[in-house]
Design an enzyme around this catalytic site. Structure first.
Site, PDB file in Angstrom:
ATOM      1  N   ASN A   7       0.862  -1.187   0.000  1.00 49.52           N
ATOM      2  CA  ASN A   7       0.000   0.000   0.000  1.00 49.52           C
ATOM      3  C   ASN A   7       0.900   1.240   0.000  1.00 49.52           C
ATOM      4  O   ASN A   7       1.716   1.423   0.904  1.00 49.52           O
ATOM      5  CB  ASN A   7      -0.888  -0.058   1.259  1.00 49.52           C
ATOM      6  N   ASP A   9      -0.091   4.492  -0.076  1.00 52.82           N
ATOM      7  CA  ASP A   9      -0.762   5.742   0.325  1.00 52.82           C
ATOM      8  C   ASP A   9       0.165   6.704   1.062  1.00 52.82           C
ATOM      9  O   ASP A   9       0.078   7.926   0.895  1.00 52.82           O
ATOM     10  CB  ASP A   9      -1.936   5.438   1.275  1.00 52.82           C
ATOM     11  N   HIS A  10       1.044   6.137   1.921  1.00 52.13           N
ATOM     12  CA  HIS A  10       1.821   7.039   2.775  1.00 52.13           C
ATOM     13  C   HIS A  10       2.966   7.734   2.054  1.00 52.13           C
ATOM     14  O   HIS A  10       3.527   8.697   2.582  1.00 52.13           O
ATOM     15  CB  HIS A  10       2.267   6.315   4.045  1.00 52.13           C
ATOM     16  N   HIS A  43      -5.478   3.777  -2.030  1.00 58.26           N
ATOM     17  CA  HIS A  43      -6.823   4.132  -1.556  1.00 58.26           C
ATOM     18  C   HIS A  43      -7.103   5.586  -1.949  1.00 58.26           C
ATOM     19  O   HIS A  43      -6.472   6.499  -1.421  1.00 58.26           O
ATOM     20  CB  HIS A  43      -6.854   3.954  -0.030  1.00 58.26           C
ATOM     21  N   ARG A  45      -9.241   8.324  -1.286  1.00 60.95           N
ATOM     22  CA  ARG A  45     -10.266   8.688  -0.301  1.00 60.95           C
ATOM     23  C   ARG A  45     -11.113   9.830  -0.830  1.00 60.95           C
ATOM     24  O   ARG A  45     -10.656  10.642  -1.635  1.00 60.95           O
ATOM     25  CB  ARG A  45      -9.606   9.105   1.016  1.00 60.95           C
ATOM     26  N   ARG A  49      -6.982  12.975   0.776  1.00 59.95           N
ATOM     27  CA  ARG A  49      -5.919  13.403   1.702  1.00 59.95           C
ATOM     28  C   ARG A  49      -4.539  12.884   1.311  1.00 59.95           C
ATOM     29  O   ARG A  49      -3.537  13.442   1.711  1.00 59.95           O
ATOM     30  CB  ARG A  49      -6.244  13.005   3.139  1.00 59.95           C
ATOM     31  N   HIS A  50      -4.473  11.762   0.571  1.00 59.02           N
ATOM     32  CA  HIS A  50      -3.148  11.299   0.129  1.00 59.02           C
ATOM     33  C   HIS A  50      -3.152  10.985  -1.370  1.00 59.02           C
ATOM     34  O   HIS A  50      -2.659  11.777  -2.172  1.00 59.02           O
ATOM     35  CB  HIS A  50      -2.587  10.162   0.998  1.00 59.02           C
ATOM     36  N   GLU A  70      -8.404   0.621  -3.688  1.00 60.59           N
ATOM     37  CA  GLU A  70      -9.209   0.605  -2.470  1.00 60.59           C
ATOM     38  C   GLU A  70     -10.139   1.809  -2.506  1.00 60.59           C
ATOM     39  O   GLU A  70      -9.687   2.927  -2.781  1.00 60.59           O
ATOM     40  CB  GLU A  70      -8.235   0.701  -1.301  1.00 60.59           C
ATOM     41  N   THR A 100      -7.237   6.572   9.896  1.00 52.50           N
ATOM     42  CA  THR A 100      -7.078   5.542   8.871  1.00 52.50           C
ATOM     43  C   THR A 100      -8.321   4.658   8.946  1.00 52.50           C
ATOM     44  O   THR A 100      -9.146   4.861   9.840  1.00 52.50           O
ATOM     45  CB  THR A 100      -5.770   4.739   9.111  1.00 52.50           C
ATOM     46  N   THR A 101      -8.461   3.698   8.031  1.00 53.58           N
ATOM     47  CA  THR A 101      -9.652   2.846   8.035  1.00 53.58           C
ATOM     48  C   THR A 101      -9.718   2.100   9.366  1.00 53.58           C
ATOM     49  O   THR A 101      -8.785   1.386   9.729  1.00 53.58           O
ATOM     50  CB  THR A 101      -9.584   1.848   6.860  1.00 53.58           C
ATOM     51  N   GLU A 151     -10.806  -9.215   2.658  1.00 55.32           N
ATOM     52  CA  GLU A 151      -9.585  -8.810   3.345  1.00 55.32           C
ATOM     53  C   GLU A 151      -9.957  -8.644   4.815  1.00 55.32           C
ATOM     54  O   GLU A 151     -10.814  -7.824   5.165  1.00 55.32           O
ATOM     55  CB  GLU A 151      -9.025  -7.497   2.787  1.00 55.32           C
ATOM     56  N   HIS A 195      -3.933  -4.303   7.584  1.00 61.31           N
ATOM     57  CA  HIS A 195      -4.026  -3.227   8.569  1.00 61.31           C
ATOM     58  C   HIS A 195      -3.231  -3.559   9.820  1.00 61.31           C
ATOM     59  O   HIS A 195      -3.470  -4.561  10.488  1.00 61.31           O
ATOM     60  CB  HIS A 195      -5.471  -2.902   8.963  1.00 61.31           C
ATOM     61  N   GLY A 196      -2.247  -2.709  10.092  1.00 64.75           N
ATOM     62  CA  GLY A 196      -1.461  -2.841  11.317  1.00 64.75           C
ATOM     63  C   GLY A 196      -0.364  -3.892  11.258  1.00 64.75           C
ATOM     64  O   GLY A 196       0.346  -4.102  12.245  1.00 64.75           O
ATOM     65  N   HIS A 218       1.901   1.148   6.016  1.00 69.47           N
ATOM     66  CA  HIS A 218       2.597   2.065   6.918  1.00 69.47           C
ATOM     67  C   HIS A 218       3.968   1.544   7.354  1.00 69.47           C
ATOM     68  O   HIS A 218       4.963   2.273   7.304  1.00 69.47           O
ATOM     69  CB  HIS A 218       1.693   2.319   8.135  1.00 69.47           C
TER      70      HIS A 218
HETATM   71  N1  PXP Z   1      -5.848  -2.760   3.939  1.00 70.58           N
HETATM   72  C1  PXP Z   1      -6.793  -1.791   4.039  1.00 70.58           C
HETATM   73  C2  PXP Z   1      -8.173  -2.111   3.583  1.00 70.58           C
HETATM   74  C3  PXP Z   1      -6.464  -0.503   4.514  1.00 70.58           C
HETATM   75  O1  PXP Z   1      -7.405   0.443   4.599  1.00 70.58           O
HETATM   76  C4  PXP Z   1      -5.128  -0.240   4.884  1.00 70.58           C
HETATM   77  C5  PXP Z   1      -4.749   1.132   5.363  1.00 70.58           C
HETATM   78  O2  PXP Z   1      -4.814   2.043   4.344  1.00 70.58           O
HETATM   79  C6  PXP Z   1      -4.194  -1.274   4.751  1.00 70.58           C
HETATM   80  C7  PXP Z   1      -4.577  -2.526   4.306  1.00 70.58           C
HETATM   81  C8  PXP Z   1      -2.751  -1.073   5.119  1.00 70.58           C
HETATM   82  O3  PXP Z   1      -2.667  -0.842   6.495  1.00 70.58           O
HETATM   83  P1  PXP Z   1      -1.274  -0.415   7.125  1.00 70.58           P
HETATM   84  O4  PXP Z   1      -0.934   0.918   6.531  1.00 70.58           O
HETATM   85  O5  PXP Z   1      -1.570  -0.356   8.587  1.00 70.58           O
HETATM   86  O6  PXP Z   1      -0.296  -1.470   6.748  1.00 70.58           O
END
Ligand code: PXP
Length: 266
Positions: A7, A9-10, A43, A45, A49-50, A70, A100-101, A151, A195-196, A218
């Site tokens: 991902n 996004d960051h 993603h 949004r 924002r990103h 996403e 975040t989500t 997911e 996520h996480g 992230h």
């Molecule tokens: N999957 C989904 C659906 C998410 O919304 C995110 C965060 O944007 C991620 C995965 C990735 O999460 P992380 O940035 O915590 O690795």
């Protein structure tokens, strides 16, 4: 093998913080591809924002690996998805004020809207994944909606495993992911996680025998600041697949993968 979706996004978060044109998430996606990413997730949004619209269109043109777009379940996003035609769409809940989500989709409340969007995407050849809580109930609802993949939201799970010290606690936590994932496989739905996940907890997924993909952002982008994106991706892929990184623990189910339903990733 557990596929790694990166991902990006960051990378865009850093760019947007100064309103400059760099760092470019599209350039990041290409480096992630070189590092061994199996797909790229971005993603778009509602508040932009990103990731920006331009990023999504350029990613589709540029990367060779599949694009996982996403998005929230809105008609604005559906229109963009049908123009971009990514390999896959992951539908997520979205709240403007969240950092975040924060959780999985409410499949019961949003059933009609989800069904309409899934049908439109899948009839255009875009496979659809639903971001859900890791429960058997949510998998069964996803199956009824015709999802190609789910997911599992691992945010709370990651916090719990990071702070669990006793073996029975870890085992109980693994059982949650194994049961949900196994149920997805039984329903012929791809089993993804996200996520996480970070460099301390991602290796636990090796013990989820039906896990097929992890989507991680992230932690990888954060580590890339110190060692470069290619290496950060390569190291994460090893944590997901290299037996040397696999925690020693009894297996809960035999490894099994979902029989293909529609289009496959690679
Ligand atoms: N999957 C989904 C659906 C998410 O919304 C995110 C965060 O944007 C991620 C995965 C990735 O999460 P992380 O940035 O915590 O690795």
């Amino acid at each position: 093998m557990i596929r790694l979706g990166v991902n990006i996004d960051h990378i865009a978060t850093v760019r947007q913080a100064r309103g400059e044109s760099y760092p470019d998430p599209v350039q990041g996606a290409l480096l992630a591809e070189i590092g061994g990413a199996d797909n790229i997730t971005a993603h778009l949004r509602e508040d932009r924002r990103h990731i920006q619209d331009r990023d999504i269109f350029l990613l589709k043109e540029t990367i060779k690996i599949p694009l996982n777009f996403e998005m929230a379940c809105t008609s604005e996003m559906l229109k963009i998805a049908l123009q971009v035609k990514p390999h896959a769409v992951t539908l997520v809940p979205e709240k403007r004020e969240e950092r975040t989500t924060e959780g999985g989709l409410d499949l019961k409340k949003n059933r009609d809207q989800l069904k309409k969007i899934i049908d439109k995407l899948q009839s255009s050849g875009i496979v659809t994944s639903l971001f859900i809580e890791p429960t058997v109930d949510a998998v069964e609802s996803s199956s009824k909606l015709g999802a190609w993949a789910v997911e599992f939201h691992t945010g709370a799970w990651c916090h719990a495993i990071d702070s669990a010290h006793r073996t029975p606690d870890k085992q109980q936590l693994l059982q949650i992911l194994n049961d949900a994932s196994y149920c997805a496989t039984e329903h012929k739905i791809q089993s993804h996680f996200g996520h996480g996940l970070n460099y301390q907890n991602a290796q636990w997924l090796q013990l989820v025998e039906t896990a097929e993909e992890a989507n991680i952002g992230h932690a990888i982008i954060g580590r890339a600041l110190f060692c470069g994106l290619e290496k950060a991706v390569k190291d994460m892929k090893a944590l997901l697949n290299d037996p040397d990184h696999c925690p020693v623990f009894p297996r809960l189910h035999e490894r099994k993968t979902a029989a293909p339903k529609g289009k496959k990733h690679n």
